[in-house]
Design a protein around this motif. Structure first.
Motif, mmCIF file in Angstrom:
data_model
loop_
_atom_site.group_PDB
_atom_site.id
_atom_site.type_symbol
_atom_site.label_atom_id
_atom_site.label_comp_id
_atom_site.label_asym_id
_atom_site.label_seq_id
_atom_site.Cartn_x
_atom_site.Cartn_y
_atom_site.Cartn_z
ATOM 1 N N ARG A 1 0.966 -1.331 -0.121
ATOM 2 C CA ARG A 1 0.032 0.014 0.019
ATOM 3 C C ARG A 1 0.825 1.259 0.069
ATOM 4 O O ARG A 1 0.455 2.354 -0.653
ATOM 5 N N GLU A 2 2.252 1.259 0.605
ATOM 6 C CA GLU A 2 2.831 2.502 0.882
ATOM 7 C C GLU A 2 3.371 2.887 -0.505
ATOM 8 O O GLU A 2 4.136 3.823 -0.541
ATOM 9 N N CYS A 3 3.216 2.015 -1.515
ATOM 10 C CA CYS A 3 3.653 2.187 -3.006
ATOM 11 C C CYS A 3 2.882 2.963 -3.787
ATOM 12 O O CYS A 3 3.337 2.961 -4.925
ATOM 13 N N VAL A 4 1.625 3.088 -3.278
ATOM 14 C CA VAL A 4 0.543 3.532 -4.052
ATOM 15 C C VAL A 4 0.437 4.825 -3.831
ATOM 16 O O VAL A 4 0.012 5.411 -2.729
ATOM 17 N N GLY A 5 0.763 6.017 -4.692
ATOM 18 C CA GLY A 5 0.695 7.293 -4.458
ATOM 19 C C GLY A 5 -0.408 8.095 -4.093
ATOM 20 O O GLY A 5 -0.900 8.905 -3.628
ATOM 21 N N SER A 6 -1.476 7.486 -4.701
ATOM 22 C CA SER A 6 -2.900 7.800 -4.580
ATOM 23 C C SER A 6 -4.108 6.824 -5.020
ATOM 24 O O SER A 6 -3.843 6.016 -6.010
ATOM 25 N N LEU A 7 -4.707 6.637 -3.799
ATOM 26 C CA LEU A 7 -5.894 5.406 -3.964
ATOM 27 C C LEU A 7 -6.887 6.163 -4.115
ATOM 28 O O LEU A 7 -7.552 7.222 -3.437
ATOM 29 N N VAL A 8 -7.771 5.601 -4.953
ATOM 30 C CA VAL A 8 -9.119 6.544 -5.281
ATOM 31 C C VAL A 8 -10.300 5.344 -5.299
ATOM 32 O O VAL A 8 -10.387 4.241 -5.866
ATOM 33 N N TYR A 9 -10.862 5.549 -3.994
ATOM 34 C CA TYR A 9 -12.095 4.734 -3.814
ATOM 35 C C TYR A 9 -13.369 5.136 -4.566
ATOM 36 O O TYR A 9 -13.749 6.317 -4.387
ATOM 37 N N ASP A 10 -13.913 4.242 -5.349
ATOM 38 C CA ASP A 10 -15.261 4.353 -5.925
ATOM 39 C C ASP A 10 -16.332 3.897 -5.020
ATOM 40 O O ASP A 10 -16.504 2.761 -4.972
ATOM 41 N N TYR A 11 -16.832 5.049 -4.303
ATOM 42 C CA TYR A 11 -17.794 4.664 -3.193
ATOM 43 C C TYR A 11 -19.208 4.568 -3.545
ATOM 44 O O TYR A 11 -19.680 5.643 -4.211
ATOM 45 N N LYS A 12 -19.408 3.404 -4.011
ATOM 46 C CA LYS A 12 -20.997 3.151 -4.807
ATOM 47 C C LYS A 12 -22.301 3.775 -4.041
ATOM 48 O O LYS A 12 -22.709 3.529 -2.953
#
Ligand code: SF4
Length: 237
Positions: free
Chosen positions: A120-131
């Protein structure tokens, strides 16, 4: 020894039409992983990436890193389907390999799987598609408060809005977030209007007017650029 394999639907160079910490419209190499645990918009004919539901093609982490290197692109978008269904050693190796190469990674995930995963620490931007309610998948979402608290200011919680009921749902979450934020900036809420098709969808202008009237100043409008540029299909080459 191989670092493992991932099941892949498609690889292509395009632009990232969605919100992420690099900005919309940034050139990006897409890794679309196979499989999804949800079935959104069954009442409306299904989602626009049903082709990602299949088993995909197994590819080694080394093959994937070589394809990213060959593209020369400094940004990768990991998407699906649902990419976190394949969380584990191979995905972590891919993420670490991309970071070692100086590649910025954003990941599009659907809101049903927690953001604590290896790499997870290598993901610069997590984009959660909240339904939202129109998807029929709201009950599969993580509790909003716990998700909000687990994300940082480079991350986004995106709401794709089909109608005003979806808007009301998303507005409630934004107001809830104000009470959760405290002194920390927290993830950025983004509203994404579904483009009107055959009388369905939410016109971007109507959405913006509501956001301003409701003084939702923390919200970012996420008009999906790729759908304007390629209205008949996403660019997948
Ligand atoms: S989570 Fe995404 S890929 Fe899966 S069904 Fe929903 S819209 Fe389609």
């Amino acid at each position: 020894m191989s670092a493992g394999t991932l099941r892949v639907t498609s690889l292509f160079l395009s632009i990232d039409g969605e919100v992420n910490a690099c900005g919309q419209g940034v050139p990006s190499f897409f890794i679309r992983l196979a499989g999804c645990n949800l079935r959104c918009w069954q009442a409306f004919g299904g989602c626009d990436t049903v082709y990602s539901f299949g088993p995909g093609t197994p590819m080694t982490v080394e093959e994937l890193l070589a394809r990213v290197e060959a593209s020369g692109c400094p940004k990768v978008t990991l998407t699906g389907g649902e990419p976190l269904l394949q969380r584990g050693p191979a995905l972590a190796s891919l993420l670490r390999g991309l970071r070692e190469r100086g590649v910025f990674v954003s990941m599009e995930t659907n809101g049903s799987i927690a953001p604590e995963f290896d790499g997870r620490e290598c993901v610069g931007s997590l984009v959660y598609d909240y339904k939202c309610p129109s998807t029929g998948c709201t009950e599969a979402m993580l509790p909003f408060a716990s998700l909000f608290r687990a994300l940082g200011p480079s991350d986004y919680i995106k709401f794709v809005l089909r109608d005003l009921a979806d808007y009301a749902f998303a507005r409630e979450r934004v107001i809830e977030a104000r009470g959760l934020r405290g002194d920390a900036p927290g993830p950025v809420p983004a509203f994404s209007p579904m483009l009107p098709v055959a009388g369905n969808g939410l016109a971007p202008a109507a959405l913006v007017e509501r956001v301003l009237a409701d003084r939702l100043f923390e919200v970012r409008i996420n008009v999906q650029l790729h759908k304007y540029i390629w209205p008949d299909a996403d660019r997948e080459v």
